[in-house]
Design a protein around this motif. Sequence first.
Motif, PDB file in Angstrom:
ATOM      1  N   SER A 113       0.841  -1.191   0.000  1.00  0.00           N
ATOM      2  CA  SER A 113       0.000   0.000   0.000  1.00  0.00           C
ATOM      3  C   SER A 113       0.876   1.240   0.000  1.00  0.00           C
ATOM      4  CB  SER A 113      -0.889   0.011   1.234  1.00  0.00           C
ATOM      5  OG  SER A 113      -1.472   1.267   1.392  1.00  0.00           O
ATOM      6  N   LYS A 114       0.501   2.221  -0.823  1.00  0.00           N
ATOM      7  CA  LYS A 114       1.302   3.447  -0.869  1.00  0.00           C
ATOM      8  C   LYS A 114       1.191   4.216   0.440  1.00  0.00           C
ATOM      9  CE  LYS A 114       1.457   4.219  -5.846  1.00  0.00           C
ATOM     10  NZ  LYS A 114       0.593   3.099  -6.254  1.00  0.00           N
ATOM     11  N   LEU A 115       0.162   3.899   1.205  1.00  0.00           N
ATOM     12  CA  LEU A 115      -0.002   4.620   2.463  1.00  0.00           C
ATOM     13  C   LEU A 115       0.796   3.997   3.599  1.00  0.00           C
ATOM     14  CD1 LEU A 115      -3.719   5.688   2.520  1.00  0.00           C
ATOM     15  CD2 LEU A 115      -1.754   6.825   1.580  1.00  0.00           C
ATOM     16  N   ASN A 116       1.418   2.850   3.329  1.00  0.00           N
ATOM     17  CA  ASN A 116       2.246   2.254   4.369  1.00  0.00           C
ATOM     18  C   ASN A 116       3.463   3.148   4.596  1.00  0.00           C
ATOM     19  OD1 ASN A 116       0.481   0.147   4.547  1.00  0.00           O
ATOM     20  ND2 ASN A 116       1.754  -1.316   3.445  1.00  0.00           N
ATOM     21  N   GLU A 117       3.704   3.480   5.834  1.00  0.00           N
ATOM     22  CA  GLU A 117       4.842   4.339   6.172  1.00  0.00           C
ATOM     23  C   GLU A 117       5.991   3.472   6.638  1.00  0.00           C
ATOM     24  OE1 GLU A 117       3.342   8.547   6.177  1.00  0.00           O
ATOM     25  OE2 GLU A 117       5.310   7.631   6.288  1.00  0.00           O
ATOM     26  N   VAL A 118       7.146   3.701   6.048  1.00  0.00           N
ATOM     27  CA  VAL A 118       8.290   2.896   6.477  1.00  0.00           C
ATOM     28  C   VAL A 118       8.796   3.398   7.828  1.00  0.00           C
ATOM     29  CG1 VAL A 118       9.024   2.275   4.181  1.00  0.00           C
ATOM     30  CG2 VAL A 118       9.863   4.389   5.186  1.00  0.00           C
ATOM     31  N   ALA A 119       9.614   2.550   8.449  1.00  0.00           N
ATOM     32  CA  ALA A 119      10.229   2.932   9.725  1.00  0.00           C
ATOM     33  C   ALA A 119      11.136   4.138   9.484  1.00  0.00           C
ATOM     34  CB  ALA A 119      11.038   1.769  10.280  1.00  0.00           C
ATOM     35  N   LEU A 120      11.251   4.945  10.511  1.00  0.00           N
ATOM     36  CA  LEU A 120      12.111   6.132  10.409  1.00  0.00           C
ATOM     37  C   LEU A 120      13.563   5.711  10.294  1.00  0.00           C
ATOM     38  CD1 LEU A 120      10.356   7.926  13.328  1.00  0.00           C
ATOM     39  CD2 LEU A 120      10.149   8.535  10.932  1.00  0.00           C
ATOM     40  N   ASP A 121      14.365   6.601   9.746  1.00  0.00           N
ATOM     41  CA  ASP A 121      15.798   6.313   9.683  1.00  0.00           C
ATOM     42  C   ASP A 121      16.577   7.561  10.079  1.00  0.00           C
ATOM     43  OD1 ASP A 121      15.654   6.471   6.055  1.00  0.00           O
ATOM     44  OD2 ASP A 121      15.829   8.070   7.526  1.00  0.00           O
ATOM     45  N   TRP A 122      17.903   7.380  10.164  1.00  0.00           N
ATOM     46  CA  TRP A 122      18.740   8.461  10.645  1.00  0.00           C
ATOM     47  C   TRP A 122      18.709   9.657   9.714  1.00  0.00           C
ATOM     48  CZ3 TRP A 122      19.730   3.317  10.541  1.00  0.00           C
ATOM     49  CH2 TRP A 122      19.915   2.710  11.767  1.00  0.00           C
ATOM     50  N   VAL A 123      18.603   9.346   8.420  1.00  0.00           N
ATOM     51  CA  VAL A 123      18.618  10.427   7.441  1.00  0.00           C
ATOM     52  C   VAL A 123      17.465  11.391   7.697  1.00  0.00           C
ATOM     53  CG1 VAL A 123      18.410  10.940   4.980  1.00  0.00           C
ATOM     54  CG2 VAL A 123      19.764   8.992   5.730  1.00  0.00           C
ATOM     55  N   THR A 124      16.302  10.829   8.078  1.00  0.00           N
ATOM     56  CA  THR A 124      15.137  11.678   8.361  1.00  0.00           C
ATOM     57  C   THR A 124      15.258  12.364   9.715  1.00  0.00           C
ATOM     58  OG1 THR A 124      13.875   9.898   7.329  1.00  0.00           O
ATOM     59  CG2 THR A 124      12.625  11.672   8.340  1.00  0.00           C
ATOM     60  N   CYS A 125      15.704  11.598  10.706  1.00  0.00           N
ATOM     61  CA  CYS A 125      15.583  12.082  12.089  1.00  0.00           C
ATOM     62  C   CYS A 125      16.680  13.049  12.510  1.00  0.00           C
ATOM     63  CB  CYS A 125      15.563  10.905  13.060  1.00  0.00           C
ATOM     64  SG  CYS A 125      14.096   9.903  12.846  1.00  0.00           S
ATOM     65  N   ALA A 126      17.890  12.824  12.049  1.00  0.00           N
ATOM     66  CA  ALA A 126      19.003  13.652  12.535  1.00  0.00           C
ATOM     67  C   ALA A 126      18.747  15.146  12.321  1.00  0.00           C
ATOM     68  CB  ALA A 126      20.320  13.211  11.903  1.00  0.00           C
ATOM     69  N   PRO A 127      18.331  15.571  11.127  1.00  0.00           N
ATOM     70  CA  PRO A 127      18.097  17.013  10.945  1.00  0.00           C
ATOM     71  C   PRO A 127      16.966  17.536  11.831  1.00  0.00           C
ATOM     72  CG  PRO A 127      17.796  15.832   8.853  1.00  0.00           C
ATOM     73  CD  PRO A 127      18.169  14.829   9.861  1.00  0.00           C
ATOM     74  N   LEU A 128      15.944  16.702  12.069  1.00  0.00           N
ATOM     75  CA  LEU A 128      14.833  17.142  12.916  1.00  0.00           C
ATOM     76  C   LEU A 128      15.315  17.381  14.338  1.00  0.00           C
ATOM     77  CD1 LEU A 128      12.075  14.662  11.653  1.00  0.00           C
ATOM     78  CD2 LEU A 128      12.187  17.097  11.189  1.00  0.00           C
ATOM     79  N   LEU A 129      16.176  16.495  14.826  1.00  0.00           N
ATOM     80  CA  LEU A 129      16.689  16.647  16.189  1.00  0.00           C
ATOM     81  C   LEU A 129      17.623  17.838  16.296  1.00  0.00           C
ATOM     82  CD1 LEU A 129      17.457  13.127  17.649  1.00  0.00           C
ATOM     83  CD2 LEU A 129      15.435  14.506  17.866  1.00  0.00           C
ATOM     84  N   ARG A 130      18.435  18.041  15.248  1.00  0.00           N
ATOM     85  CA  ARG A 130      19.381  19.163  15.292  1.00  0.00           C
ATOM     86  C   ARG A 130      18.612  20.484  15.323  1.00  0.00           C
ATOM     87  NH1 ARG A 130      23.262  16.030  12.333  1.00  0.00           N
ATOM     88  NH2 ARG A 130      22.194  16.324  10.361  1.00  0.00           N
ATOM     89  N   ARG A 131      17.559  20.533  14.503  1.00  0.00           N
ATOM     90  CA  ARG A 131      16.760  21.761  14.439  1.00  0.00           C
ATOM     91  C   ARG A 131      16.168  22.055  15.807  1.00  0.00           C
ATOM     92  NH1 ARG A 131      12.667  20.828  10.054  1.00  0.00           N
ATOM     93  NH2 ARG A 131      14.523  20.428   8.880  1.00  0.00           N
ATOM     94  N   ARG A 132      15.697  20.988  16.437  1.00  0.00           N
ATOM     95  CA  ARG A 132      15.071  21.153  17.740  1.00  0.00           C
ATOM     96  C   ARG A 132      16.079  21.633  18.783  1.00  0.00           C
ATOM     97  NH1 ARG A 132      11.519  20.772  21.034  1.00  0.00           N
ATOM     98  NH2 ARG A 132      11.697  19.821  23.067  1.00  0.00           N
ATOM     99  N   ALA A 133      17.293  21.036  18.738  1.00  0.00           N
ATOM    100  CA  ALA A 133      18.330  21.422  19.701  1.00  0.00           C
ATOM    101  C   ALA A 133      18.692  22.892  19.519  1.00  0.00           C
ATOM    102  CB  ALA A 133      19.561  20.546  19.527  1.00  0.00           C
ATOM    103  N   LYS A 134      18.735  23.320  18.253  1.00  0.00           N
ATOM    104  CA  LYS A 134      19.074  24.724  17.970  1.00  0.00           C
ATOM    105  C   LYS A 134      18.010  25.630  18.551  1.00  0.00           C
ATOM    106  CE  LYS A 134      21.338  24.880  13.716  1.00  0.00           C
ATOM    107  NZ  LYS A 134      21.211  24.975  12.279  1.00  0.00           N
ATOM    108  N   LEU A 135      16.766  25.236  18.320  1.00  0.00           N
ATOM    109  CA  LEU A 135      15.637  26.033  18.783  1.00  0.00           C
ATOM    110  C   LEU A 135      15.655  26.147  20.289  1.00  0.00           C
ATOM    111  CD1 LEU A 135      13.444  27.244  17.008  1.00  0.00           C
ATOM    112  CD2 LEU A 135      11.994  25.339  17.600  1.00  0.00           C
ATOM    113  N   ARG A 136      15.910  25.032  20.949  1.00  0.00           N
ATOM    114  CA  ARG A 136      15.979  25.034  22.418  1.00  0.00           C
ATOM    115  C   ARG A 136      17.098  25.947  22.889  1.00  0.00           C
ATOM    116  NH1 ARG A 136      13.549  20.541  25.681  1.00  0.00           N
ATOM    117  NH2 ARG A 136      14.300  21.605  27.530  1.00  0.00           N
ATOM    118  N   GLY A 137      18.230  25.833  22.213  1.00  0.00           N
ATOM    119  CA  GLY A 137      19.384  26.644  22.606  1.00  0.00           C
ATOM    120  C   GLY A 137      19.057  28.118  22.544  1.00  0.00           C
ATOM    121  N   ARG A 138      18.383  28.485  21.448  1.00  0.00           N
ATOM    122  CA  ARG A 138      18.029  29.892  21.261  1.00  0.00           C
ATOM    123  C   ARG A 138      17.060  30.350  22.334  1.00  0.00           C
ATOM    124  NH1 ARG A 138      15.297  30.810  16.078  1.00  0.00           N
ATOM    125  NH2 ARG A 138      16.298  28.973  15.260  1.00  0.00           N
ATOM    126  N   GLN A 139      16.067  29.540  22.621  1.00  0.00           N
ATOM    127  CA  GLN A 139      15.061  29.894  23.628  1.00  0.00           C
ATOM    128  C   GLN A 139      15.695  30.057  25.005  1.00  0.00           C
ATOM    129  OE1 GLN A 139      11.685  30.319  23.440  1.00  0.00           O
ATOM    130  NE2 GLN A 139      11.588  30.104  21.239  1.00  0.00           N
TER     131      GLN A 139
END
Lengths: 330, 318
Positions: free
Chosen positions: B131-157
């Motif tokens: 099914s095209k709607l099946n979502e694959v498991a997350l991987d590092w390529v997806t998650c690393a930038p999301l976490l970095r962005r969050r850490a930056k945001l926290r740092g700024r706050q």
Amino acid sequence: MALGCTKDNCTVADTGICIAENEAATCPFRIKTPGEGEPAETPEPPLSEPSQNPTLPHSRSLTPEAAAKLMAARYQTLVGILGDPDAGKTGALVSLFLLISRAKLPGYSFADSKTLSAFNEISQGALDWDENDPPEQFTQHTEMADPRKPGFLHLRLRRGESEKIDFLLPDLPGEWSQSFIDEDNNERLQFLRGADVIWIMMDGSRLRQASMRGHVVHRTQLLISRLRELIGDMPPLVLVLSRRDGGEVPSSVLAPLTEEAAKDGLRVSVVQIASFGDENAEAKPGFGIVELMETCRPEVPELLPTWRDVGPQPDEVRSMMRYRVREQQS
Amino acid sequence: MSGKTYILVGGPDCGKSNYIARLWEAVRSKTGTLVATITPKRIKFVEDALEHLLMGEFVPRSSPDVEESKGSFEVSLRRNGDATGPPSDIIVPDVTGELWKKTLETSEIPQEWLNSLQSASGALLLVRVGSKLNEVALDWVTCAPLLRRRAKLRGRQEEEAASKQGKDGPVDGSTALPETSAGETDAGHAVKIPTQIALCEFLRFLEHGLKSEAGGSRPRVAVLVTAWDRLDPEKRVQGPMAYLRKEYPMFAGRLDDIETLEVKTFGVSVASGDLDDPKYKEEFYKKGLHGAGYVVTDEQPADFLPDLTLPVSWVMNT
């Protein structure tokens, strides 16, 4: 809308004409009525709640109470995770979760988690457990995340063919560690006294820099002192050096720490991890995570013989001991 | 078979409509283990769906805008050849896969569905191959930038907060990040739910809600891997559990671990092939719907069993 007045005989309520010939709106004797922009004297009745759907149990982080319930049902390996902000605590948890999701943690496979949505959201950089939810969602949560209480992630893993281990992993803000060091703020860290192992995250990239490492090592020494004062009988400590994908931290850097700990009789080990990074690098994403998990095995106590064979004693009063059957004699 | 009810659940595009239509045909024609006792009152939805199959088309996906979908279907079933004893009902709750997905995201469930869940003695959980709607498991390529962005945001706050209040007072970590709604990352992206996590969560809801008999056996949940014909033959012969272990290892791990439910996996094909393939369609017209469709089990992964009621019969058999 009645315009009341405190002055005797003023008929402004009925006639609109003030006895003191003031403007009704500005007369200082007037009783302010709610309709004119002033706060009501009695609070308005609360708005009726919009009809709410029932909720199924959530899988967000566990409160300490919920974690305690799990502990009562089954042994949970409680891991304490401390370290400065950005030392890599959350990264390690995410890396663990991603490895498990893809069945890439050697020797381990997934069995269960009561906090899947928490893991999933943390992996995608979403809100931490302790951020305040927008007010309109307050009523949906039976237990509001309390910034004074730690939140726990839960993971049950199968190790090998049949062994199953339950882990409770807190995801604490780095500020809590800082506050613990700087102000001995330890109320919310009391759970550490029951920890089976404590991971102390240290930023590997800072340890690799000559100008920074002294400070990082010093802060960790202070943290360990605080822990000893809080806990007394310390569980094993693991110094977890993050960002291994940028290079290895030489063991000499940690020597002051490990030597001091050894003198104090603490069990300390070191694991270097790379939570993220390049798939083609020497230290691939997930490097060191399995070693980190191995530090959590509850220690199996040495097998002691039930009756230590001391031989017959001249004044032996424990009569039952006389009737031991010694293996040599049978 | 004792007057109990059973529910069918699954995310968007799990093959629910196709399976129910095919099941309806099987029980109506009395060709399988289970048969319909009487024609159900409301069969418009399932008849519409069946019409597509008979024409050689898969049932199109229900419109995601239809909140109150007409997809509710109930049929009373009994064992073929057993005229005595109370029938059991299979219920497809009045929901689309999209609405189940919303329940996953918010943990909220409308009262009527909760009632269906809590009065059910077992369930069928569907997931579709490819099914095209099946979502694959997350991987590092997806998650690393999301976490970095969050850490930056926290740092700024934190910097802003520190400069505002100076160093007085303990820092309690409750820095206010930009308000986002639940299920949103700080960059405003909706949090994805990988399919295997959705399946584990469905199982958790079933574990929580299904009725268990006092002192009796555990509720049964059949996991149906639909569109089984889409798999390569080499993969098919390994059976449905092997498929789940490869594609959704977390979900397979959970199925191995769960003790409060009795689970069994099945591979299901509604039409034995791809009706969107003109060549197969010709073949299909020759044999007709009653000659198409099969079920496979882990015990006999190479055998295509023609009885589409088998998974339901297993769930109902206590």
